[in-house]
Design a protein around this motif. Structure first.
Motif, PDB file in Angstrom:
ATOM      1  N   GLU A  13      24.722   9.139  60.253  1.00 16.23           N
ATOM      2  CA  GLU A  13      24.697  10.518  59.755  1.00 16.23           C
ATOM      3  C   GLU A  13      25.957  11.257  60.160  1.00 16.23           C
ATOM      4  O   GLU A  13      26.528  11.995  59.353  1.00 16.23           O
ATOM      5  N   ILE A  14      26.394  11.066  61.389  1.00 15.79           N
ATOM      6  CA  ILE A  14      27.604  11.740  61.869  1.00 15.79           C
ATOM      7  C   ILE A  14      28.814  11.248  61.085  1.00 15.79           C
ATOM      8  O   ILE A  14      29.667  12.033  60.672  1.00 15.79           O
ATOM      9  N   GLU A  15      28.872   9.926  60.847  1.00 17.55           N
ATOM     10  CA  GLU A  15      29.987   9.374  60.075  1.00 17.55           C
ATOM     11  C   GLU A  15      29.948   9.883  58.634  1.00 17.55           C
ATOM     12  O   GLU A  15      30.988  10.196  58.055  1.00 17.55           O
ATOM     13  N   THR A  16      28.744   9.985  58.058  1.00 18.49           N
ATOM     14  CA  THR A  16      28.611  10.485  56.687  1.00 18.49           C
ATOM     15  C   THR A  16      29.071  11.935  56.608  1.00 18.49           C
ATOM     16  O   THR A  16      29.799  12.310  55.680  1.00 18.49           O
ATOM     17  N   LYS A  17      28.654  12.746  57.581  1.00 19.57           N
ATOM     18  CA  LYS A  17      29.065  14.155  57.601  1.00 19.57           C
ATOM     19  C   LYS A  17      30.569  14.263  57.774  1.00 19.57           C
ATOM     20  O   LYS A  17      31.227  15.067  57.108  1.00 19.57           O
ATOM     21  N   GLN A  18      31.123  13.449  58.650  1.00 16.28           N
ATOM     22  CA  GLN A  18      32.570  13.483  58.881  1.00 16.28           C
ATOM     23  C   GLN A  18      33.315  13.042  57.619  1.00 16.28           C
ATOM     24  O   GLN A  18      34.346  13.617  57.269  1.00 16.28           O
ATOM     25  N   ASP A  19      32.767  12.045  56.924  1.00 13.58           N
ATOM     26  CA  ASP A  19      33.384  11.576  55.686  1.00 13.58           C
ATOM     27  C   ASP A  19      33.379  12.687  54.634  1.00 13.58           C
ATOM     28  O   ASP A  19      34.380  12.893  53.934  1.00 13.58           O
ATOM     29  N   MET A  20      32.259  13.431  54.524  1.00  8.44           N
ATOM     30  CA  MET A  20      32.189  14.542  53.578  1.00  8.44           C
ATOM     31  C   MET A  20      33.208  15.630  53.937  1.00  8.44           C
ATOM     32  O   MET A  20      33.873  16.177  53.064  1.00  8.44           O
ATOM     33  N   ILE A  21      33.332  15.904  55.225  1.00  6.42           N
ATOM     34  CA  ILE A  21      34.295  16.918  55.666  1.00  6.42           C
ATOM     35  C   ILE A  21      35.706  16.473  55.328  1.00  6.42           C
ATOM     36  O   ILE A  21      36.524  17.264  54.841  1.00  6.42           O
TER      37      ILE A  21
END
Length: 125
Positions: A4-12
Protein backbone atom coordinates in the motif's frame (compact mmCIF):
# COMPACT_ATOMS: atom_id res chain seq x y z
CA UNK A 1 1.03 -2.96 4.22
CA UNK A 2 4.27 -2.30 2.41
CA UNK A 3 2.52 -2.70 -0.94
CA UNK A 4 0.00 0.00 0.00
CA UNK A 5 2.81 2.40 0.85
CA UNK A 6 4.57 1.61 -2.43
CA UNK A 7 1.30 2.04 -4.35
CA UNK A 8 0.66 5.41 -2.68
CA UNK A 9 4.23 6.51 -3.36
CA UNK A 10 3.89 5.40 -6.99
CA UNK A 11 0.69 7.47 -7.36
CA UNK A 12 2.43 10.49 -5.83
CA UNK A 13 5.37 10.07 -8.19
CA UNK A 14 3.04 9.83 -11.19
CA UNK A 15 1.16 12.96 -10.19
CA UNK A 16 4.41 14.84 -9.62
CA UNK A 17 5.68 13.75 -13.06
CA UNK A 18 2.39 14.88 -14.64
CA UNK A 19 2.65 18.31 -12.99
CA UNK A 20 6.25 18.58 -14.14
CA UNK A 21 5.31 17.75 -17.74
CA UNK A 22 2.42 20.25 -17.68
CA UNK A 23 4.69 22.98 -16.28
CA UNK A 24 7.29 22.25 -18.98
CA UNK A 25 4.59 22.50 -21.67
CA UNK A 26 3.29 25.75 -20.21
CA UNK A 27 6.79 27.21 -20.02
CA UNK A 28 7.48 26.21 -23.63
CA UNK A 29 4.13 27.70 -24.75
CA UNK A 30 4.88 30.99 -22.98
CA UNK A 31 8.24 31.14 -24.73
CA UNK A 32 6.65 30.51 -28.13
CA UNK A 33 3.62 32.84 -27.87
CA UNK A 34 3.06 34.57 -24.49
CA UNK A 35 -0.15 36.38 -25.52
CA UNK A 36 -1.96 33.27 -26.73
CA UNK A 37 -0.81 31.29 -23.70
CA UNK A 38 -2.08 33.95 -21.27
CA UNK A 39 -5.34 34.15 -23.20
CA UNK A 40 -5.88 30.39 -22.88
CA UNK A 41 -4.94 30.45 -19.20
CA UNK A 42 -7.39 33.30 -18.52
CA UNK A 43 -10.19 31.43 -20.33
CA UNK A 44 -9.40 28.31 -18.28
CA UNK A 45 -9.36 30.38 -15.09
CA UNK A 46 -12.74 31.91 -16.00
CA UNK A 47 -14.28 28.46 -16.50
CA UNK A 48 -12.83 27.29 -13.19
CA UNK A 49 -14.20 30.36 -11.36
CA UNK A 50 -17.60 29.87 -13.00
CA UNK A 51 -17.73 26.27 -11.77
CA UNK A 52 -16.63 27.25 -8.26
CA UNK A 53 -19.28 29.99 -8.03
CA UNK A 54 -22.00 27.68 -9.33
CA UNK A 55 -21.06 25.03 -6.78
CA UNK A 56 -21.07 27.63 -3.97
CA UNK A 57 -24.50 28.88 -5.06
CA UNK A 58 -25.85 25.34 -5.24
CA UNK A 59 -24.57 24.61 -1.72
CA UNK A 60 -25.97 27.90 -0.42
CA UNK A 61 -29.40 27.15 -1.90
CA UNK A 62 -29.28 23.64 -0.45
CA UNK A 63 -28.38 25.08 2.97
CA UNK A 64 -31.18 27.65 2.82
CA UNK A 65 -33.67 24.98 1.75
CA UNK A 66 -32.63 22.72 4.63
CA UNK A 67 -32.88 25.62 7.09
CA UNK A 68 -36.36 26.51 5.79
CA UNK A 69 -37.48 22.91 6.23
CA UNK A 70 -36.21 22.95 9.84
CA UNK A 71 -38.04 26.23 10.47
CA UNK A 72 -41.26 24.80 8.99
CA UNK A 73 -41.03 21.73 11.23
CA UNK A 74 -40.38 23.90 14.31
CA UNK A 75 -43.33 26.17 13.48
CA UNK A 76 -45.61 23.17 12.93
CA UNK A 77 -44.62 21.72 16.31
CA UNK A 78 -45.21 25.09 17.98
CA UNK A 79 -48.64 25.38 16.40
CA UNK A 80 -49.53 21.85 17.50
CA UNK A 81 -48.64 22.76 21.09
CA UNK A 82 -50.19 26.23 21.19
CA UNK A 83 -53.33 25.76 19.12
CA UNK A 84 -55.32 23.69 21.63
CA UNK A 85 -54.45 26.14 24.41
CA UNK A 86 -55.48 29.14 22.31
CA UNK A 87 -58.67 27.49 21.07
CA UNK A 88 -59.79 26.39 24.56
CA UNK A 89 -61.81 29.59 25.28
CA UNK A 90 -63.59 29.30 21.93
CA UNK A 91 -64.39 25.64 22.55
CA UNK A 92 -65.80 26.50 25.99
CA UNK A 93 -67.94 29.24 24.45
CA UNK A 94 -69.09 26.88 21.71
CA UNK A 95 -70.02 24.26 24.30
CA UNK A 96 -71.89 26.92 26.29
CA UNK A 97 -73.71 28.09 23.14
CA UNK A 98 -74.63 24.49 22.32
CA UNK A 99 -76.08 24.00 25.81
CA UNK A 100 -78.06 27.24 25.54
CA UNK A 101 -79.24 26.25 22.08
CA UNK A 102 -80.33 22.85 23.35
CA UNK A 103 -82.20 24.52 26.21
CA UNK A 104 -83.77 27.02 23.79
CA UNK A 105 -84.90 24.21 21.50
CA UNK A 106 -86.42 22.33 24.39
CA UNK A 107 -88.23 25.49 25.48
CA UNK A 108 -89.34 26.14 21.91
CA UNK A 109 -90.61 22.59 21.56
CA UNK A 110 -92.47 22.98 24.83
CA UNK A 111 -93.99 26.25 23.61
CA UNK A 112 -95.04 24.70 20.31
CA UNK A 113 -96.67 21.81 22.18
CA UNK A 114 -98.43 24.26 24.47
CA UNK A 115 -99.73 26.26 21.50
CA UNK A 116 -100.91 23.07 19.77
CA UNK A 117 -102.71 21.96 22.91
CA UNK A 118 -104.26 25.40 23.30
CA UNK A 119 -105.53 25.39 19.71
CA UNK A 120 -106.75 21.82 20.00
CA UNK A 121 -108.72 22.72 23.16
CA UNK A 122 -110.14 25.88 21.63
CA UNK A 123 -110.99 24.14 18.39
CA UNK A 124 -113.26 21.68 20.16
CA UNK A 125 -115.25 24.41 21.82
Amino acid sequence: MEEEIETKQDMIDRKAAWFERMFDRLFFAVQQNPFATMLLLSVGLNFWQYNVINEMNRLRIQDITMLNEKINVAVAKGVERELPRQLAPYKEQQDSNSKRLDTSLINLNGTVESVKQYFNKNKRK
